[in-house]
Design a protein around this motif. Structure first.
Motif, PDB file in Angstrom:
ATOM      1  N   VAL A  68      -4.992   6.710  -3.280  1.00  0.00           N
ATOM      2  CA  VAL A  68      -4.347   6.315  -2.024  1.00  0.00           C
ATOM      3  C   VAL A  68      -3.269   7.332  -1.667  1.00  0.00           C
ATOM      4  CG1 VAL A  68      -2.968   4.546  -0.866  1.00  0.00           C
ATOM      5  CG2 VAL A  68      -4.826   3.882  -2.429  1.00  0.00           C
ATOM      6  N   THR A  94       1.430   5.510  -1.581  1.00  0.00           N
ATOM      7  CA  THR A  94       0.837   6.704  -2.186  1.00  0.00           C
ATOM      8  C   THR A  94       0.850   6.589  -3.712  1.00  0.00           C
ATOM      9  OG1 THR A  94       1.456   8.140  -0.345  1.00  0.00           O
ATOM     10  CG2 THR A  94       1.098   9.194  -2.479  1.00  0.00           C
ATOM     11  N   VAL A 112       0.863  -1.183   0.000  1.00  0.00           N
ATOM     12  CA  VAL A 112       0.000   0.000   0.000  1.00  0.00           C
ATOM     13  C   VAL A 112       0.897   1.229   0.000  1.00  0.00           C
ATOM     14  CG1 VAL A 112      -1.784   1.270   1.230  1.00  0.00           C
ATOM     15  CG2 VAL A 112      -1.826  -1.236   1.207  1.00  0.00           C
ATOM     16  N   SER A 166      -9.189  -0.521  -2.166  1.00  0.00           N
ATOM     17  CA  SER A 166      -7.815  -0.207  -2.529  1.00  0.00           C
ATOM     18  C   SER A 166      -6.912  -1.428  -2.443  1.00  0.00           C
ATOM     19  CB  SER A 166      -7.260   0.890  -1.617  1.00  0.00           C
ATOM     20  OG  SER A 166      -7.974   2.095  -1.775  1.00  0.00           O
ATOM     21  N   VAL A 214      -5.527   2.193  -8.678  1.00  0.00           N
ATOM     22  CA  VAL A 214      -6.871   1.971  -8.142  1.00  0.00           C
ATOM     23  C   VAL A 214      -7.828   1.795  -9.315  1.00  0.00           C
ATOM     24  CG1 VAL A 214      -6.475   3.273  -6.013  1.00  0.00           C
ATOM     25  CG2 VAL A 214      -7.389   4.451  -8.036  1.00  0.00           C
ATOM     26  N   LEU A 263      -7.602   6.174   1.760  1.00  0.00           N
ATOM     27  CA  LEU A 263      -7.765   5.122   0.761  1.00  0.00           C
ATOM     28  C   LEU A 263      -9.212   4.675   0.738  1.00  0.00           C
ATOM     29  CD1 LEU A 263      -6.294   1.758   2.132  1.00  0.00           C
ATOM     30  CD2 LEU A 263      -6.769   3.723   3.560  1.00  0.00           C
TER      31      LEU A 263
END
Length: 248
Positions: A25, A14, A12, A49, A18, A45
């Motif tokens: 995110v 930035t 996960v 996500s 998506v 998020l």
């Protein structure tokens, strides 16, 4: 006999990929040791996500939310369907799943290995193969209640270009109960067939490369998978830490 753990989760980060129209995110420092004595991240998020699971509520407001599902749906022995080598946007017919479905037993997790995880982070990731409505119905009829895929979506993902009417329809109503007519870009037919199965069901999407699990299955090793989501109240889905076990 040994057991190996394999992480099937995309990190996960930035700006990670998506679904078109989903929240972007963003991870950013909320507190730091320099100012507050501790490091704490602020997270922005969506529920869909990254590597995540869909609950039935994702496509129908009358169906169970994530917290209404039994934990047993999120773990179990895995059976893999080898769907690698298909062309972009190929519809996966029921005939391609017969070998895998012949091996499922109650409580199995069916993993669809398209090989599309190799395109993660590129525009080509949206052009993945997808389940036909007939194939999704065949999976549900076989008693499978947990399905995972190494791609963005079990249904066709619309091209987010300005000429594609599917994205506008999706953003207008994510819970539309009507599937797209033949030839239209957007449909939830596979989602509805799988998530609408009696007793509840879940779909895991954006798994990482499933090749090691295909190899383990071919070698006769036992493969299992866990897809436990965040405990979000009344949610349509949630990110997961997807982990496979290979024993043998």
């Amino acid at each position: 006999m040994s057991t190996e753990l394999l992480d099937l989760t995309h990190p996960v980060t930035t700006g990670m990929p998506v679904y078109p129209g989903d929240p972007e995110v963003l991870l950013a420092p909320a507190l730091t040791t320099g100012t507050a004595g501790v490091n704490v991240l602020a997270l922005h998020l969506g529920s869909q996500s990254g590597t995540h699971v869909d609950a039935p509520y994702h496509v129908d407001v009358t169906w169970p939310t994530l917290d209404g599902l039994p934990l047993g749906l999120f773990t179990g022995p895995a059976v893999l369907a080898d769907l690698r080598g298909l062309a972009p946007r190929t519809e996966i017919g029921a005939e391609l799943l017969e070998e895998a479905l012949a091996r499922v037993t109650p409580g199995c997790v069916l993993l669809l290995a398209t090989g599309w995880a190799r395109h993660w982070g590129t525009d080509h990731y949206l052009a993945h193969p997808y389940l036909s409505a007939e194939a999704a119905g065949r999976i549900a009829a076989a008693g499978v209640r947990t399905v995972g895929v190494d791609a963005l979506n079990v249904d066709r993902t619309p091209d987010p270009g300005p000429a594609d009417p599917g994205v506008a329809a999706l953003l207008a109503d994510l819970t539309d109960e009507h599937d797209a007519a033949p030839g239209e870009a957007f449909s939830l037919a596979a989602h509805r067939a799988l998530l609408g199965a009696p007793g509840g069901a879940v779909i895991a999407e954006n798994l990482t490369d499933l090749t090691p699990l295909l190899d383990a299955q071919a070698a006769g090793q036992e493969v299992g998978v866990s897809l436990f989501p965040l405990r979000l109240v009344a949610a349509d889905g949630a990110p997961v830490r997807a982990v496979a076990t290979v024993t043998g």
